[in-house]
Design an enzyme around this catalytic site. Structure first.
Site, PDB file in Angstrom:
ATOM      1  N   ASN A  11      27.770  57.899  13.056  1.00  0.00           N
ATOM      2  CA  ASN A  11      27.315  58.759  12.022  1.00  0.00           C
ATOM      3  C   ASN A  11      26.320  59.784  12.665  1.00  0.00           C
ATOM      4  O   ASN A  11      25.427  59.266  13.449  1.00  0.00           O
ATOM      5  CB  ASN A  11      26.669  57.994  10.864  1.00  0.00           C
ATOM      6  CG  ASN A  11      26.164  58.663   9.734  1.00  0.00           C
ATOM      7  OD1 ASN A  11      25.273  59.788  10.282  1.00  0.00           O
ATOM      8  ND2 ASN A  11      26.129  58.027   8.741  1.00  0.00           N
ATOM      9  N   HIS A  14      21.733  62.388  11.873  1.00  0.00           N
ATOM     10  CA  HIS A  14      20.503  62.680  12.264  1.00  0.00           C
ATOM     11  C   HIS A  14      20.483  63.544  13.343  1.00  0.00           C
ATOM     12  O   HIS A  14      19.419  63.986  13.677  1.00  0.00           O
ATOM     13  CB  HIS A  14      19.802  61.326  12.299  1.00  0.00           C
ATOM     14  CG  HIS A  14      19.752  60.526  11.151  1.00  0.00           C
ATOM     15  ND1 HIS A  14      18.879  60.984  10.134  1.00  0.00           N
ATOM     16  CD2 HIS A  14      20.141  59.197  10.883  1.00  0.00           C
ATOM     17  CE1 HIS A  14      19.020  60.046   9.150  1.00  0.00           C
ATOM     18  NE2 HIS A  14      19.923  59.210   9.721  1.00  0.00           N
ATOM     19  N   HIS A  47      27.286  62.100   5.919  1.00  0.00           N
ATOM     20  CA  HIS A  47      26.784  61.828   4.643  1.00  0.00           C
ATOM     21  C   HIS A  47      26.660  63.166   4.038  1.00  0.00           C
ATOM     22  O   HIS A  47      25.704  63.676   4.394  1.00  0.00           O
ATOM     23  CB  HIS A  47      25.906  60.855   4.483  1.00  0.00           C
ATOM     24  CG  HIS A  47      25.643  60.482   2.988  1.00  0.00           C
ATOM     25  ND1 HIS A  47      24.894  59.502   2.655  1.00  0.00           N
ATOM     26  CD2 HIS A  47      25.756  61.117   1.555  1.00  0.00           C
ATOM     27  CE1 HIS A  47      24.436  59.236   1.377  1.00  0.00           C
ATOM     28  NE2 HIS A  47      25.200  60.385   0.864  1.00  0.00           N
ATOM     29  N   ARG A  49      25.037  64.956   1.540  1.00  0.00           N
ATOM     30  CA  ARG A  49      24.123  64.490   0.086  1.00  0.00           C
ATOM     31  C   ARG A  49      23.702  65.756  -0.861  1.00  0.00           C
ATOM     32  O   ARG A  49      24.045  66.956  -0.352  1.00  0.00           O
ATOM     33  CB  ARG A  49      22.680  64.388   0.718  1.00  0.00           C
ATOM     34  CG  ARG A  49      22.514  62.966   1.402  1.00  0.00           C
ATOM     35  CD  ARG A  49      21.347  62.619   1.810  1.00  0.00           C
ATOM     36  NE  ARG A  49      21.064  61.107   2.101  1.00  0.00           N
ATOM     37  CZ  ARG A  49      20.802  60.166   1.183  1.00  0.00           C
ATOM     38  NH1 ARG A  49      20.685  60.503  -0.091  1.00  0.00           N
ATOM     39  NH2 ARG A  49      20.729  58.927   1.450  1.00  0.00           N
ATOM     40  N   ARG A  53      20.170  67.498   2.776  1.00  0.00           N
ATOM     41  CA  ARG A  53      18.833  67.416   3.637  1.00  0.00           C
ATOM     42  C   ARG A  53      19.371  67.308   5.321  1.00  0.00           C
ATOM     43  O   ARG A  53      18.349  67.755   6.072  1.00  0.00           O
ATOM     44  CB  ARG A  53      18.214  66.185   3.445  1.00  0.00           C
ATOM     45  CG  ARG A  53      18.884  64.801   3.677  1.00  0.00           C
ATOM     46  CD  ARG A  53      18.051  63.630   3.648  1.00  0.00           C
ATOM     47  NE  ARG A  53      17.554  63.488   1.836  1.00  0.00           N
ATOM     48  CZ  ARG A  53      17.350  62.104   1.584  1.00  0.00           C
ATOM     49  NH1 ARG A  53      17.186  61.175   2.296  1.00  0.00           N
ATOM     50  NH2 ARG A  53      17.296  62.039   0.479  1.00  0.00           N
ATOM     51  N   GLU A  74      30.818  60.208   3.556  1.00  0.00           N
ATOM     52  CA  GLU A  74      30.236  59.463   2.739  1.00  0.00           C
ATOM     53  C   GLU A  74      29.606  60.548   1.636  1.00  0.00           C
ATOM     54  O   GLU A  74      29.210  61.321   2.189  1.00  0.00           O
ATOM     55  CB  GLU A  74      28.909  58.853   3.232  1.00  0.00           C
ATOM     56  CG  GLU A  74      29.201  57.744   4.210  1.00  0.00           C
ATOM     57  CD  GLU A  74      28.064  57.273   5.078  1.00  0.00           C
ATOM     58  OE1 GLU A  74      26.781  57.488   4.641  1.00  0.00           O
ATOM     59  OE2 GLU A  74      28.114  56.281   5.932  1.00  0.00           O
ATOM     60  N   THR A 105      20.492  55.433   2.094  1.00  0.00           N
ATOM     61  CA  THR A 105      21.433  54.646   1.100  1.00  0.00           C
ATOM     62  C   THR A 105      20.724  53.286   1.019  1.00  0.00           C
ATOM     63  O   THR A 105      20.382  52.592   2.030  1.00  0.00           O
ATOM     64  CB  THR A 105      22.893  54.636   1.510  1.00  0.00           C
ATOM     65  OG1 THR A 105      23.308  55.757   2.044  1.00  0.00           O
ATOM     66  CG2 THR A 105      23.739  53.885   0.426  1.00  0.00           C
ATOM     67  N   GLU A 158      33.448  49.113   2.813  1.00  0.00           N
ATOM     68  CA  GLU A 158      32.256  48.819   3.827  1.00  0.00           C
ATOM     69  C   GLU A 158      31.193  47.986   3.210  1.00  0.00           C
ATOM     70  O   GLU A 158      30.692  48.394   2.262  1.00  0.00           O
ATOM     71  CB  GLU A 158      31.580  50.449   4.002  1.00  0.00           C
ATOM     72  CG  GLU A 158      30.619  50.154   5.077  1.00  0.00           C
ATOM     73  CD  GLU A 158      30.036  51.652   5.571  1.00  0.00           C
ATOM     74  OE1 GLU A 158      30.624  52.528   5.240  1.00  0.00           O
ATOM     75  OE2 GLU A 158      29.050  51.369   5.995  1.00  0.00           O
ATOM     76  N   HIS A 197      25.107  50.115   8.311  1.00  0.00           N
ATOM     77  CA  HIS A 197      23.632  50.122   7.810  1.00  0.00           C
ATOM     78  C   HIS A 197      22.668  49.331   8.588  1.00  0.00           C
ATOM     79  O   HIS A 197      22.716  47.936   8.435  1.00  0.00           O
ATOM     80  CB  HIS A 197      23.524  50.041   6.366  1.00  0.00           C
ATOM     81  CG  HIS A 197      22.506  51.061   5.739  1.00  0.00           C
ATOM     82  ND1 HIS A 197      21.270  50.852   5.892  1.00  0.00           N
ATOM     83  CD2 HIS A 197      22.543  52.262   5.222  1.00  0.00           C
ATOM     84  CE1 HIS A 197      20.607  51.738   5.626  1.00  0.00           C
ATOM     85  NE2 HIS A 197      21.463  52.728   5.177  1.00  0.00           N
TER      86      HIS A 197
HETATM   87  N1  PXP Z   1      27.105  53.290   6.223  1.00  0.00           N
HETATM   88  C1  PXP Z   1      26.534  53.964   4.734  1.00  0.00           C
HETATM   89  C2  PXP Z   1      27.218  53.761   3.609  1.00  0.00           C
HETATM   90  C3  PXP Z   1      25.287  54.697   5.074  1.00  0.00           C
HETATM   91  O1  PXP Z   1      24.925  55.385   4.015  1.00  0.00           O
HETATM   92  C4  PXP Z   1      24.722  54.706   6.389  1.00  0.00           C
HETATM   93  C5  PXP Z   1      23.689  55.835   6.468  1.00  0.00           C
HETATM   94  O2  PXP Z   1      24.259  57.018   6.445  1.00  0.00           O
HETATM   95  C6  PXP Z   1      25.313  54.039   7.467  1.00  0.00           C
HETATM   96  C7  PXP Z   1      26.563  53.335   7.178  1.00  0.00           C
HETATM   97  C8  PXP Z   1      24.683  54.229   8.697  1.00  0.00           C
HETATM   98  O3  PXP Z   1      23.566  53.520   8.485  1.00  0.00           O
HETATM   99  P1  PXP Z   1      22.562  53.495  10.026  1.00  0.00           P
HETATM  100  O4  PXP Z   1      21.904  55.155  10.007  1.00  0.00           O
HETATM  101  O5  PXP Z   1      21.271  52.614   9.782  1.00  0.00           O
HETATM  102  O6  PXP Z   1      23.316  53.196  10.969  1.00  0.00           O
END
Ligand code: PXP
Length: 260
Positions: A11, A14, A47, A49, A53, A74, A105, A158, A197
């Site tokens: 992901n 960030h 994601h 949003r 952001r 996402e 999330t 997921e 997550h």
């Molecule tokens: N899965 C989902 C549905 C999420 O919203 C996120 C955060 O964007 C993640 C996984 C990844 O989480 P993390 O950034 O804590 O690894």
């Protein structure tokens, strides 16, 4: 019995968070995605949003063209997002709940409370040729509620690992058991099983060992670690640029060279 390899979707939200902090054009999530894929990631997750952001609409478009593996988007099941996804056609959409004021999330979808809207959204995504996944808490009631999506409407689910990653001591084992049980239930309903997550290199082991899980979705810990692992190289690159400029100005101050 052979056990399939566990895949990693990185992901890159960030990376975009850092960029948006200054409204500049770096760091670029597309460049980060290429680095992650070259290092072995099976795909990239973002994601988009409602408040934009971090990831922007143009990132989705550029990643759609650049990502070689699976691009997983996402998003909330809002009218706006469904329309964007149907135009951009990522390989997969993961439907997530979204509250504007949340930092990240906060939990899985409560499918029962919004079934008609989620079914309609999933149908439109499927009609556009997009695989659908649903982000859910590892709770038997929440898994049972996914029955209307089995049989092809959603190809995967997921499992939210947040509670597992926050659990301390003996509680981690019971949280992990909930994830494993939900993975079995979801697989029995015909879903492919993903999880994510809050996962870090320190806590991923318990989840990675659950054989039903095909792919993990990890962002914050990976991008955070990249900052530390990459800082030495960035400092060296900066010192080199500073040194080159200072050497040139020293040479200019000394005037034309007398040596041939
Ligand atoms: N899965 C989902 C549905 C999420 O919203 C996120 C955060 O964007 C993640 C996984 C990844 O989480 P993390 O950034 O804590 O690894």
């Amino acid at each position: 019995m052979s056990v399939a390899a566990l895949l990693l979707s990185v992901n890159v939200d960030h990376v975009a968070t850092l960029r948006q902090a200054r409204h500049v054009d770096y760091p670029d999530p597309v460049e980060a995605a290429a680095v992650a894929e070259a290092a072995g990631a099976s795909g990239i997750t973002i994601h988009l949003r409602g408040d934009r952001r971090h990831i922007q609409d143009s990132d989705l478009e550029r990643l759609g063209a650049a990502v070689r593996g699976k691009l997983n988007l996402e998003m909330a099941a809002s009218e706006e997002m469904i329309a964007i996804a149907c135009r951009a056609r990522p390989h997969q959409v993961t439907l997530v709940p979204e509250r504007p004021e949340e930092l990240t999330t906060e939990g899985g979808l409560d499918v029962s409370s919004q079934l008609p809207r989620l079914l309609a959204g999933a149908e439109r995504l499927r009609a556009a040729g997009i695989e659908v996944s649903l982000f859910v808490d590892p709770d038997p009631k929440r898994i049972d509620a996914l029955a209307p999506f089995s049989g092809g409407l959603a190809s995967g689910i997921e499992l939210n690992t947040d509670a597992y990653t926050r659990a301390v001591g003996g509680f981690a084992a019971s949280r992990r058991a909930e994830v494993a049980r939900s993975a079995d239930m979801g697989a029995a309903m015909g879903f492919r099983i993903y999880a994510g997550h809050g996962l870090t290199a320190a806590n991923v082991g318990g989840i990675a060992a659950i054989r039903r899980i095909e792919e993990l979705n990890i962002g914050h810990a990976l991008i955070s670690r990249a900052v530390i692992l990459g800082l030495a190289g960035a400092v060296r690159e900066m010192l080199q640029a500073m040194g080159t400029a200072r050497d040139a100005s020293r040479a200019a101050a000394a005037g034309p060279s007398t040596t041939g």
